[in-house]
Scaffold this motif. Structure first.
Motif, mmCIF file in Angstrom:
data_model
loop_
_atom_site.group_PDB
_atom_site.id
_atom_site.type_symbol
_atom_site.label_atom_id
_atom_site.label_comp_id
_atom_site.label_asym_id
_atom_site.label_seq_id
_atom_site.Cartn_x
_atom_site.Cartn_y
_atom_site.Cartn_z
ATOM 1 N N VAL A 17 0.855 -1.175 0.000
ATOM 2 C CA VAL A 17 0.000 0.000 0.000
ATOM 3 C C VAL A 17 0.893 1.228 0.000
ATOM 4 O O VAL A 17 1.783 1.346 0.836
ATOM 5 C CB VAL A 17 -0.920 0.008 1.232
ATOM 6 C CG1 VAL A 17 -1.741 1.272 1.272
ATOM 7 C CG2 VAL A 17 -1.819 -1.218 1.224
ATOM 8 N N LYS A 18 0.672 2.109 -0.989
ATOM 9 C CA LYS A 18 1.539 3.290 -1.096
ATOM 10 C C LYS A 18 0.700 4.553 -1.018
ATOM 11 O O LYS A 18 -0.202 4.754 -1.832
ATOM 12 C CB LYS A 18 2.278 3.275 -2.443
ATOM 13 C CG LYS A 18 3.365 2.241 -2.549
ATOM 14 C CD LYS A 18 4.032 2.390 -3.921
ATOM 15 C CE LYS A 18 4.904 1.190 -4.209
ATOM 16 N NZ LYS A 18 5.162 1.070 -5.648
ATOM 17 N N ASN A 19 1.012 5.386 -0.059
ATOM 18 C CA ASN A 19 0.390 6.719 0.037
ATOM 19 C C ASN A 19 -1.126 6.702 -0.054
ATOM 20 O O ASN A 19 -1.726 7.494 -0.772
ATOM 21 C CB ASN A 19 0.903 7.632 -1.075
ATOM 22 C CG ASN A 19 2.285 8.123 -0.740
ATOM 23 O OD1 ASN A 19 2.576 8.374 0.436
ATOM 24 N ND2 ASN A 19 3.125 8.232 -1.741
ATOM 25 N N LEU A 20 -1.731 5.774 0.641
ATOM 26 C CA LEU A 20 -3.188 5.664 0.544
ATOM 27 C C LEU A 20 -3.872 6.833 1.269
ATOM 28 O O LEU A 20 -3.587 7.129 2.422
ATOM 29 C CB LEU A 20 -3.660 4.334 1.149
ATOM 30 C CG LEU A 20 -5.169 4.105 1.138
ATOM 31 C CD1 LEU A 20 -5.685 3.940 -0.274
ATOM 32 C CD2 LEU A 20 -5.529 2.882 1.975
ATOM 33 N N ASN A 21 -4.767 7.507 0.545
ATOM 34 C CA ASN A 21 -5.591 8.565 1.129
ATOM 35 C C ASN A 21 -7.053 8.248 0.876
ATOM 36 O O ASN A 21 -7.410 7.865 -0.238
ATOM 37 C CB ASN A 21 -5.276 9.910 0.475
ATOM 38 C CG ASN A 21 -4.008 10.504 1.045
ATOM 39 O OD1 ASN A 21 -4.020 11.074 2.119
ATOM 40 N ND2 ASN A 21 -2.906 10.325 0.315
ATOM 41 N N ILE A 22 -7.880 8.398 1.878
ATOM 42 C CA ILE A 22 -9.314 8.189 1.678
ATOM 43 C C ILE A 22 -10.072 9.392 2.201
ATOM 44 O O ILE A 22 -9.837 9.855 3.312
ATOM 45 C CB ILE A 22 -9.812 6.921 2.398
ATOM 46 C CG1 ILE A 22 -9.026 5.697 1.943
ATOM 47 C CG2 ILE A 22 -11.303 6.713 2.135
ATOM 48 C CD1 ILE A 22 -9.356 4.433 2.695
ATOM 49 N N GLU A 23 -10.939 9.920 1.365
ATOM 50 C CA GLU A 23 -11.743 11.073 1.761
ATOM 51 C C GLU A 23 -13.216 10.742 1.604
ATOM 52 O O GLU A 23 -13.621 10.135 0.626
ATOM 53 C CB GLU A 23 -11.416 12.252 0.850
ATOM 54 C CG GLU A 23 -10.825 13.437 1.575
ATOM 55 C CD GLU A 23 -10.423 14.485 0.566
ATOM 56 O OE1 GLU A 23 -11.315 15.222 0.117
ATOM 57 O OE2 GLU A 23 -9.223 14.542 0.215
ATOM 58 N N PHE A 24 -14.001 11.152 2.571
ATOM 59 C CA PHE A 24 -15.432 10.873 2.558
ATOM 60 C C PHE A 24 -16.212 12.092 2.093
ATOM 61 O O PHE A 24 -15.878 13.203 2.461
ATOM 62 C CB PHE A 24 -15.890 10.518 3.978
ATOM 63 C CG PHE A 24 -16.465 9.156 4.081
ATOM 64 C CD1 PHE A 24 -17.798 8.934 3.765
ATOM 65 C CD2 PHE A 24 -15.679 8.078 4.478
ATOM 66 C CE1 PHE A 24 -18.333 7.674 3.856
ATOM 67 C CE2 PHE A 24 -16.212 6.819 4.565
ATOM 68 C CZ PHE A 24 -17.536 6.611 4.258
ATOM 69 N N HIS A 25 -17.252 11.895 1.325
ATOM 70 C CA HIS A 25 -18.061 13.047 0.905
ATOM 71 C C HIS A 25 -19.490 12.946 1.366
ATOM 72 O O HIS A 25 -20.379 13.587 0.846
ATOM 73 C CB HIS A 25 -18.026 13.184 -0.612
ATOM 74 C CG HIS A 25 -16.678 13.510 -1.106
ATOM 75 N ND1 HIS A 25 -16.117 14.746 -0.956
ATOM 76 C CD2 HIS A 25 -15.742 12.726 -1.685
ATOM 77 C CE1 HIS A 25 -14.903 14.729 -1.465
ATOM 78 N NE2 HIS A 25 -14.642 13.514 -1.908
ATOM 79 N N HIS B 10 -20.892 13.793 4.175
ATOM 80 C CA HIS B 10 -21.405 14.973 4.864
ATOM 81 C C HIS B 10 -21.038 16.227 4.087
ATOM 82 O O HIS B 10 -20.409 16.147 3.042
ATOM 83 C CB HIS B 10 -20.848 15.012 6.281
ATOM 84 C CG HIS B 10 -21.079 13.719 7.000
ATOM 85 N ND1 HIS B 10 -22.315 13.340 7.452
ATOM 86 C CD2 HIS B 10 -20.241 12.690 7.277
ATOM 87 C CE1 HIS B 10 -22.222 12.151 8.002
ATOM 88 N NE2 HIS B 10 -20.978 11.729 7.908
ATOM 89 N N ASP B 11 -21.427 17.357 4.599
ATOM 90 C CA ASP B 11 -21.235 18.595 3.852
ATOM 91 C C ASP B 11 -19.761 18.894 3.587
ATOM 92 O O ASP B 11 -19.370 19.225 2.485
ATOM 93 C CB ASP B 11 -21.910 19.753 4.593
ATOM 94 C CG ASP B 11 -23.420 19.584 4.589
ATOM 95 O OD1 ASP B 11 -23.910 18.969 3.623
ATOM 96 O OD2 ASP B 11 -24.072 20.035 5.538
ATOM 97 N N ALA B 12 -18.945 18.759 4.640
ATOM 98 C CA ALA B 12 -17.530 18.992 4.457
ATOM 99 C C ALA B 12 -16.838 17.651 4.225
ATOM 100 O O ALA B 12 -17.110 16.691 4.928
ATOM 101 C CB ALA B 12 -16.944 19.659 5.697
ATOM 102 N N PRO B 13 -15.953 17.584 3.216
ATOM 103 C CA PRO B 13 -15.253 16.320 2.988
ATOM 104 C C PRO B 13 -14.391 15.959 4.201
ATOM 105 O O PRO B 13 -13.795 16.841 4.839
ATOM 106 C CB PRO B 13 -14.410 16.589 1.749
ATOM 107 C CG PRO B 13 -14.393 18.053 1.571
ATOM 108 C CD PRO B 13 -15.610 18.605 2.233
ATOM 109 N N GLU B 14 -14.346 14.691 4.504
ATOM 110 C CA GLU B 14 -13.619 14.264 5.691
ATOM 111 C C GLU B 14 -12.435 13.421 5.267
ATOM 112 O O GLU B 14 -12.584 12.479 4.490
ATOM 113 C CB GLU B 14 -14.550 13.397 6.543
ATOM 114 C CG GLU B 14 -14.897 13.988 7.882
ATOM 115 C CD GLU B 14 -15.818 13.045 8.622
ATOM 116 O OE1 GLU B 14 -15.377 12.498 9.631
ATOM 117 O OE2 GLU B 14 -16.966 12.849 8.175
#
Lengths: 270, 319, 264
Positions: free
Chosen positions: C4-12, C14-18
């Protein structure tokens, strides 16, 4: 198939708002109809037979030249009162039966619930038909008949809630503290069942409106000269070709009445 | 199997209770066969004689037992009004209502499942929103008004069928089918709306459950997850609704009959009610109750096949 | 085999991305058991779900790379991913109570992956494999269990069934997302021992996710500690346990309830 929660929240508040607007408009019209109608709803005007909708007759006139809008106002009032009384009978008896059986349980619960199941298995209009054939047609018999037919469904809901709450710690501790049963039932538990009860009351109201309209349509509900949306529809059907506005406006009022409450019930549920 | 037998027993008891209550109710009210058949020129002596002749002076339980055994054998008594066997009057009409209700049921099931799945699959998109709105309105339309609208649109404007021009299946089967399809649709439409709404909601609920994630983790694609896993679970509440619906549809057919001028059991019921022709009313009510209760029994059994948990739950509850 | 390399996960959602997972790097070798530890909300489960390909792609954006067996999974087509899911990667979840379909028989659910990935296997052979797999997770009377529904089994048995279903295609990687959290302590130990045995005998690599540091230590050779979506520390299990390099790890260790002699 998957989506965030934002959209659904918006939709439910929209339901609530549209439901409120429709229901309050209808309620306003109903209350208005009790005190004022543009014409005398029973006055016949032979020159205006089956008149098309116009500024003087908003929804036109029926086959006797009576103003449809005035009759719709009166009819809605009748339908509303019948549905309201039906629900009151159903809810009050349902609460008493459901609360006692659900709270105390035991053999009484078994027996009453078996009877309840039997009545519940029976379509409510059919039960009302039996009642009508025994005691005759008329407004009050319709109310009684439908009211009795609606008891089991409310009793079921209330009983389910009471079974849930009677096991809760706060109820148990109230009992240990010596609070009388009746006080626990009506003060400690009943208010908590209101949210569930409220939406089923609205659904019950809708079913009552539909059932009353159906019975009056069949000619066994409200009797002439009283107006009812159901009996007006059965009359209007004969003039479907020459005056479709008669049936359409009358039917539309039933739809709006029911739609408003079902949107409200939907909105409140969330 | 134990579950089926237990259900069967309660079903029979329920039926017995209903038949007893109905018979009792019609027995208590004033006015009986003797009065009805003699009419206004009845003298007390004549009435007494006819009562004796008809066996009305025997004890209640004896008469009930007679009536019940007769009912089981298909003998529903004699009409007060027309003096003919009730079975003759209603058994030829009942099939019309049963056919109407069953056809409406098939239309409902056939339409609502694909529409409900489509709506759930495309949740939040334009078509789904349209379906929701149409549903909401449709649920508020009483089926007899739906019938009137259908008569107006298809009968009077498009002239696909002649309003009020019922064709018997004995004279013209094609004409019968063409005529009957419209009342069936009128009965089915509000119920379609209800089951679409319920199925959509329960599909969406089920799709968020843990076992769905498990199904994806095994390499299932979306449609396999939907048809092999979600649908069966999502159908459970819909099956319960359908069970109640068939009963509603039979009653609905009685009302819709009047809209489309169909000579079914409803017309006999209504005239019998107004003439206080109790044997006929009694027989029709008990027959309909029979259909309703047998349907409920079948739904319980189907439900148990679809949801294996139900037996365990019921057993816990009964303890 | 897993990198796993540089894994980023962002949630959308809710109103502000997490930002849920930030710059995670890790590797997992053949036959190894790697533990990911962290409190709830630390992003450990999200990382695992990303590797398993179970993130919902609508409301999540990801960046980085997940290389499994020389294939990049994060940007792979859904259809490619499905060929791997259940076949090369098996997953077991936290809630054995709800992770099985309530209306399907156990046998059907265990053999499902086989039907999807190895349709050439005949019915009789498939039955044999399922029974073997159920035996392998130490369930008695596998023939009987084959016909049962989930509600007829206990939590521990269901989790064994989940493991049997995940292992039926002999995957190279088993992702165990808090597999014992919902179970009794004694059953937890049995499940952990079972996983260790499967790892030893079948050479399946295991990614073991838990909030329970002592449990992870007993099963994993290497541990990765996560906090607020970031990697805090990584290393051999004993080393981290005896000599935690970070304040957060130390707190986690201190949070483990210790058995003390009862005071008399």
């Amino acid at each position: 198939m998957q989506i965030g929660k934002k959209y659904s929240k918006k939709k439910h508040s929209a339901n609530l708002i549209i439901g409120l607007v429709i229901t309050s408009t209808m309620l306003f019209l109903i209350i208005l109809g009790f005190f004022y109608t543009p014409y005398d709803p029973t006055k016949m005007d032979s020159s205006a037979k089956l008149a098309a909708p116009s500024l003087s007759h908003l929804m036109g006139c029926d086959n006797f030249g009576r103003d449809i809008f005035s009759r719709v106002l009166k009819g809605m009032g009748n339908t509303f009162i019948i549905a309201f009384a039906t629900v009151v009978i159903g809810v009050v008896s349902g609460i008493i039966i459901g609360a006692v059986t659900g709270y105390f349980g035991g053999w009484l619960d078994e027996v009453v619930m078996r009877i309840n199941d039997v009545v519940f298995a029976f379509p409510s209009i059919l039960l009302a038909l039996v009642f009508i054939s025994l005691f005759g047609t008329g407004k009050y018999n319709v109310v009684l008949a439908l009211g009795i037919a609606f008891v089991p469904s409310f009793a079921r809901i209330v009983r389910g809630e009471f079974i849930k709450y009677r096991e809760m710690d706060y109820v148990k501790s109230a009992r240990l503290a010596g609070v009388p049963h009746m006080r626990i039932i009506f003060v400690h538990i009943l208010p908590n069942t209101m949210t569930v009860l409220l939406s089923s009351i609205m659904i019950g109201f809708n079913n009552a409106v539909l059932a009353e309209a159906g019975m009056s349509y069949l000619g066994i509900g409200v009797q002439p000269p009283d107006a009812s949306l159901g009996s007006m529809l059965s009359e209007a059907q004969g003039y479907l070709f020459s005056a479709p506005n008669y049936a359409v406006f009358t039917g539309l009022m039933i739809i709006l009445l029911v739609l408003g409450f079902s949107l409200l019930a939907d909105g409140l549920k969330n | 199997m134990r579950y089926v037998l237990k259900k069967l027993a309660t079903t029979l008891i329920t039926l017995l209770c209903i038949s007893f209550l109905v018979y009792l109710a019609f027995d208590i009210i004033p006015g009986d066969a003797a009065l009805a058949s003699l009419g206004t020129d009845a003298t007390p002596e004549r009435i007494e004689a006819v009562r004796e002749e008809l066996g009305l002076n025997r004890p209640f339980m004896e008469r009930y037992a007679d009536w019940l055994t007769g009912f089981v054998r298909g003998d529903f008594g004699i009409s007060y009004k027309y003096n003919v066997p009730v079975s003759e009057m209603i058994l030829s009409k009942l099939p019309i209502n049963v056919v109407m209700a069953v056809t409406a049921f098939i239309i409902m099931a056939g339409v609502s499942v694909p529409v409900g799945i489509y709506s759930a699959k495309h949740k939040g998109k334009g078509m789904d929103r349209l379906i929701i709105v149409v549903n909401q309105v449709m649920m508020s339309v009483p089926h007899f008004f739906m019938g009137i609208l259908i008569t107006y649109i298809f009968g009077l404007i498009f002239k696909i069928f002649t309003p009020g021009g019922f064709v018997s299946y004995e004279t013209d089967l094609g004409g019968f089918i063409l005529y009957m399809i419209f009342p069936c649709i009128a009965i089915a439409l509000p119920k379609i709306a209800m089951s679409v709404k319920l199925l959509r909601g329960s599909c969406i609920d089920e799709a968020g459950k843990d076992y769905v994630r498990t199904a994806y983790s095994k390499g299932n694609n979306t449609s396999k997850v939907l048809y092999r896993h979600v649908l069966r679970n999502a159908m459970l509440p819909v099956i319960t609704l359908w069970g109640m619906t068939l009963a509603d549809m039979i009653v609905g057919s009685i009302v819709i009959e009047q809209v489309f001028n169909i000579p079914g059991i409803g017309r006999i019921l209504l005239t019998s009610i107004s003439y206080r022709d109790y044997p006929v009313v009694e027989a029709i009510i008990v027959l309909i109750a029979l259909v309703v209760i047998v349907t409920n029994f079948c739904v319980d059994i189907i439900y148990q096949i679809v949801d294996p948990r139900i037996v365990a739950q019921k057993d816990i509850l009964s303890k | 085999m897993l990198e796993v390399k540089n894994l980023n996960i962002e949630f959308h959602d809710h109103d502000a991305p997490e930002h849920i997972v930030r710059n995670i790097n890790m590797t997992l070798k053949y036959g190894e058991i790697l533990g990911i530890v962290g409190e709830s909300g630390s992003g450990k489960s999200m990382t695992a779900m990303a590797i398993a390909g179970l993130l919902r792609r609508h409301d999540v954006t990801t960046s980085g790379e997940i290389i499994f067996d020389k294939k990049e999974l994060l940007s792979a087509k859904r259809s490619e991913l499905r060929k791997i899911q259940g076949n090369d990667i098996g997953v077991i979840f936290q809630e054995p109570m709800t992770s099985l379909n309530p209306t399907k028989r156990i046998g059907w659910q265990v053999e499902e992956s086989l039907k999807i990935h190895k349709p050439e296997i005949g019915k009789a052979e498939r039955y044999r494999l399922v029974i073997e797999s159920l035996k392998n997770v130490e369930l008695d009377n596998p023939e009987l269990i084959y016909k049962k529904y989930p509600h007829e089994l206990s939590g521990g048995m269901r989790q064994r069934v989940m493991i049997a279903a995940a292992m039926i295609c002999a995957p190279k990687l088993l992702i165990a997302d808090e597999p014992t959290t919902a179970l009794d302590v004694t059953i937890q130990l049995q499940i952990v021992k079972l996983l260790q045995r499967l790892n030893r005998e079948q050479k399946t690599s295991i990614l073991f996710i838990s909030h329970d540091l002592s449990l992870v230590k007993s099963i994993c050779g290497r541990i990765l500690v996560m906090h607020d979506g970031e990697k805090v520390e990584e290393g051999a299990a004993d080393e981290i346990f005896n000599n935690p390099g970070q304040e957060y790890t130390r707190e986690l260790i201190n949070a483990i309830p210790k058995l003390e002699k009862p005071k008399l």
